[in-house]
Design a protein around this motif. Structure first.
Motif, PDB file in Angstrom:
ATOM      1  N   LEU A 149      47.185   2.074  23.702  1.00 46.56           N
ATOM      2  CA  LEU A 149      47.183   3.330  22.529  1.00 46.56           C
ATOM      3  C   LEU A 149      48.084   4.623  23.161  1.00 46.56           C
ATOM      4  O   LEU A 149      49.126   4.981  21.890  1.00 46.56           O
ATOM      5  CB  LEU A 149      46.032   4.034  22.483  1.00 46.56           C
ATOM      6  CG  LEU A 149      45.831   5.993  22.021  1.00 46.56           C
ATOM      7  CD1 LEU A 149      45.823   5.354  20.126  1.00 46.56           C
ATOM      8  CD2 LEU A 149      44.324   6.043  21.840  1.00 46.56           C
ATOM      9  N   VAL A 150      48.383   5.791  23.958  1.00 43.58           N
ATOM     10  CA  VAL A 150      48.872   6.292  24.324  1.00 43.58           C
ATOM     11  C   VAL A 150      50.391   5.869  24.425  1.00 43.58           C
ATOM     12  O   VAL A 150      51.832   6.697  23.587  1.00 43.58           O
ATOM     13  CB  VAL A 150      48.923   6.887  26.522  1.00 43.58           C
ATOM     14  CG1 VAL A 150      49.686   7.392  26.383  1.00 43.58           C
ATOM     15  CG2 VAL A 150      47.501   7.588  26.263  1.00 43.58           C
ATOM     16  N   TYR A 151      51.412   4.835  24.588  1.00 45.60           N
ATOM     17  CA  TYR A 151      52.746   3.975  24.791  1.00 45.60           C
ATOM     18  C   TYR A 151      52.954   3.864  23.446  1.00 45.60           C
ATOM     19  O   TYR A 151      54.157   4.362  23.050  1.00 45.60           O
ATOM     20  CB  TYR A 151      52.943   2.948  25.653  1.00 45.60           C
ATOM     21  CG  TYR A 151      53.900   2.206  26.128  1.00 45.60           C
ATOM     22  CD1 TYR A 151      54.897   3.590  27.337  1.00 45.60           C
ATOM     23  CD2 TYR A 151      54.869   1.451  25.008  1.00 45.60           C
ATOM     24  CE1 TYR A 151      55.866   3.221  27.419  1.00 45.60           C
ATOM     25  CE2 TYR A 151      56.249   1.383  25.167  1.00 45.60           C
ATOM     26  CZ  TYR A 151      56.373   1.770  26.547  1.00 45.60           C
ATOM     27  OH  TYR A 151      58.174   1.563  26.967  1.00 45.60           O
ATOM     28  N   SER A 152      51.793   3.377  22.186  1.00 43.65           N
ATOM     29  CA  SER A 152      52.299   2.894  21.232  1.00 43.65           C
ATOM     30  C   SER A 152      52.492   4.505  20.534  1.00 43.65           C
ATOM     31  O   SER A 152      53.883   4.799  19.497  1.00 43.65           O
ATOM     32  CB  SER A 152      51.349   2.503  20.152  1.00 43.65           C
ATOM     33  OG  SER A 152      50.898   3.636  20.253  1.00 43.65           O
ATOM     34  N   VAL A 153      52.411   6.034  20.417  1.00 42.04           N
ATOM     35  CA  VAL A 153      53.207   7.124  20.281  1.00 42.04           C
ATOM     36  C   VAL A 153      54.711   7.526  20.533  1.00 42.04           C
ATOM     37  O   VAL A 153      55.094   7.345  19.194  1.00 42.04           O
ATOM     38  CB  VAL A 153      52.047   8.362  20.723  1.00 42.04           C
ATOM     39  CG1 VAL A 153      52.738   9.742  20.314  1.00 42.04           C
ATOM     40  CG2 VAL A 153      51.142   8.398  20.395  1.00 42.04           C
ATOM     41  N   PRO A 154      55.031   7.590  21.546  1.00 41.72           N
ATOM     42  CA  PRO A 154      56.693   7.492  22.027  1.00 41.72           C
ATOM     43  C   PRO A 154      57.012   6.460  21.308  1.00 41.72           C
ATOM     44  O   PRO A 154      58.428   6.033  20.608  1.00 41.72           O
ATOM     45  CB  PRO A 154      56.749   8.262  23.309  1.00 41.72           C
ATOM     46  CG  PRO A 154      55.535   6.993  23.932  1.00 41.72           C
ATOM     47  CD  PRO A 154      54.527   7.174  23.131  1.00 41.72           C
ATOM     48  N   ARG A 155      56.362   5.257  21.022  1.00 42.03           N
ATOM     49  CA  ARG A 155      57.094   3.646  19.937  1.00 42.03           C
ATOM     50  C   ARG A 155      57.835   4.410  19.104  1.00 42.03           C
ATOM     51  O   ARG A 155      58.250   3.681  18.640  1.00 42.03           O
ATOM     52  CB  ARG A 155      56.795   2.956  20.845  1.00 42.03           C
ATOM     53  CG  ARG A 155      57.682   2.816  22.614  1.00 42.03           C
ATOM     54  CD  ARG A 155      58.455   2.872  22.945  1.00 42.03           C
ATOM     55  NE  ARG A 155      59.019   2.007  22.898  1.00 42.03           N
ATOM     56  CZ  ARG A 155      60.432   1.509  22.939  1.00 42.03           C
ATOM     57  NH1 ARG A 155      61.052   2.403  22.943  1.00 42.03           N
ATOM     58  NH2 ARG A 155      61.081   0.288  22.720  1.00 42.03           N
ATOM     59  N   ARG A 156      56.540   4.679  18.566  1.00 41.99           N
ATOM     60  CA  ARG A 156      57.364   5.159  17.254  1.00 41.99           C
ATOM     61  C   ARG A 156      57.952   6.530  16.374  1.00 41.99           C
ATOM     62  O   ARG A 156      58.247   5.696  15.569  1.00 41.99           O
ATOM     63  CB  ARG A 156      55.549   5.449  16.657  1.00 41.99           C
ATOM     64  CG  ARG A 156      54.607   4.051  16.088  1.00 41.99           C
ATOM     65  CD  ARG A 156      53.277   4.548  15.261  1.00 41.99           C
ATOM     66  NE  ARG A 156      52.220   5.013  15.777  1.00 41.99           N
ATOM     67  CZ  ARG A 156      51.293   5.293  15.773  1.00 41.99           C
ATOM     68  NH1 ARG A 156      51.213   3.881  16.510  1.00 41.99           N
ATOM     69  NH2 ARG A 156      50.247   5.958  16.995  1.00 41.99           N
ATOM     70  N   TYR A 157      58.327   6.961  17.588  1.00 40.07           N
ATOM     71  CA  TYR A 157      58.852   8.329  16.990  1.00 40.07           C
ATOM     72  C   TYR A 157      60.708   7.386  17.875  1.00 40.07           C
ATOM     73  O   TYR A 157      61.033   8.477  17.647  1.00 40.07           O
ATOM     74  CB  TYR A 157      58.355   9.422  18.465  1.00 40.07           C
ATOM     75  CG  TYR A 157      57.478  10.845  17.831  1.00 40.07           C
ATOM     76  CD1 TYR A 157      57.821  10.992  16.506  1.00 40.07           C
ATOM     77  CD2 TYR A 157      56.678  10.257  18.033  1.00 40.07           C
ATOM     78  CE1 TYR A 157      57.152  11.840  15.924  1.00 40.07           C
ATOM     79  CE2 TYR A 157      55.782  11.048  17.198  1.00 40.07           C
ATOM     80  CZ  TYR A 157      55.579  11.859  16.550  1.00 40.07           C
ATOM     81  OH  TYR A 157      54.516  12.214  15.783  1.00 40.07           O
ATOM     82  N   VAL A 212      42.996   4.289  32.356  1.00 41.07           N
ATOM     83  CA  VAL A 212      44.274   4.180  31.947  1.00 41.07           C
ATOM     84  C   VAL A 212      44.382   3.222  31.787  1.00 41.07           C
ATOM     85  O   VAL A 212      45.410   2.859  30.208  1.00 41.07           O
ATOM     86  CB  VAL A 212      45.854   4.243  33.391  1.00 41.07           C
ATOM     87  CG1 VAL A 212      46.934   4.033  33.363  1.00 41.07           C
ATOM     88  CG2 VAL A 212      44.709   5.718  34.398  1.00 41.07           C
ATOM     89  N   ALA A 213      44.148   2.079  31.734  1.00 44.83           N
ATOM     90  CA  ALA A 213      44.852   0.581  31.298  1.00 44.83           C
ATOM     91  C   ALA A 213      43.594   0.456  30.029  1.00 44.83           C
ATOM     92  O   ALA A 213      44.744  -0.248  29.611  1.00 44.83           O
ATOM     93  CB  ALA A 213      43.785  -0.462  32.225  1.00 44.83           C
TER      94      ALA A 213
END
Length: 203
Positions: free
Chosen positions: A50-58, A44-45
């Motif tokens: 990578l995962v958190y950047s996806v919703p932020r790009r939206y 997870v760390a």
């Protein structure tokens, strides 16, 4: 094995050179599948940025981005036994996060009530695939950077991390004059471009 229970704005400042290798992801995936809680936490760390950047790009807000983050890793936890390749893990996570981000956006906009379900699914799949391609490209750049010489790797990682670090601080950290950063960056970017060209990145 503990699940991801809450999110407190995961830090995205991991340098590109620190991105996990395929072999490291494979090892952590296998150990997580076997019930190793430490391996799961490490997985997870290493992939949270990578995962958190996806919703932020939206352009989702912090709370919604946190929901996407948590939902995505909970989905991964449920599907550990189905995933055999660590190399495929970033793509799987990016696709899952993109679909969850789109789902939240549609719930907020409430514009889909008159749209046939099959059209919604097709559009979400297309958007998720586009997001996955962007994530794949970023991953390939990170891995190319890992193969560069120390000075170029360290400089580009510092310049293009998520932290807005002043040139003076970067120069002091790397032991180089501030005026040398620009020319060195240009040479290093040219080397990186040639490495990516040799791998067919621009083809």
């Amino acid at each position: 094995m503990p699940l991801v229970r809450e999110v407190d704005s995961p830090h995205l400042g991991r340098s590109m050179a620190e991105y996990p290798t395929d072999s490291e992801l494979q090892r952590l995936l296998e150990r997580s599948r076997a019930g190793d809680a430490d391996a799961w936490s490490a997985l997870v760390a290493k992939l949270q940025g990578l995962v958190y950047s996806v919703p932020r790009r939206y352009r989702l807000d912090e709370d919604d981005a946190g929901d996407v983050f948590m939902t995505t890793f909970q989905a991964l936890h449920r599907n550990l036994d189905r995933l055999e390749s660590g190399r495929a893990l970033p793509r799987w996570l990016a696709t899952t996060a993109a679909r969850e981000s789109l789902r939240l956006l549609r719930l907020k906009s409430r514009t889909t009530s008159d749209v046939p379900l099959e059209e919604i699914i097709a559009e979400e799949d297309a958007d998720a695939e586009a997001e996955t391609v962007r994530s794949d490209d970023a991953l390939r750049v990170r891995r190319a950077l890992e193969g560069m010489a120390g000075r170029c790797r360290d400089l580009l990682s510092a310049l293009y991390s998520d932290e807005d670090t002043p040139y003076a601080d970067i120069a002091a950290h790397l032991g180089m004059p501030v005026g040398a950063i620009g020319p060195t960056r240009a040479r290093c970017l040219d080397k990186l471009r040639k490495m990516l060209e040799s791998e067919g990145f621009f083809g």
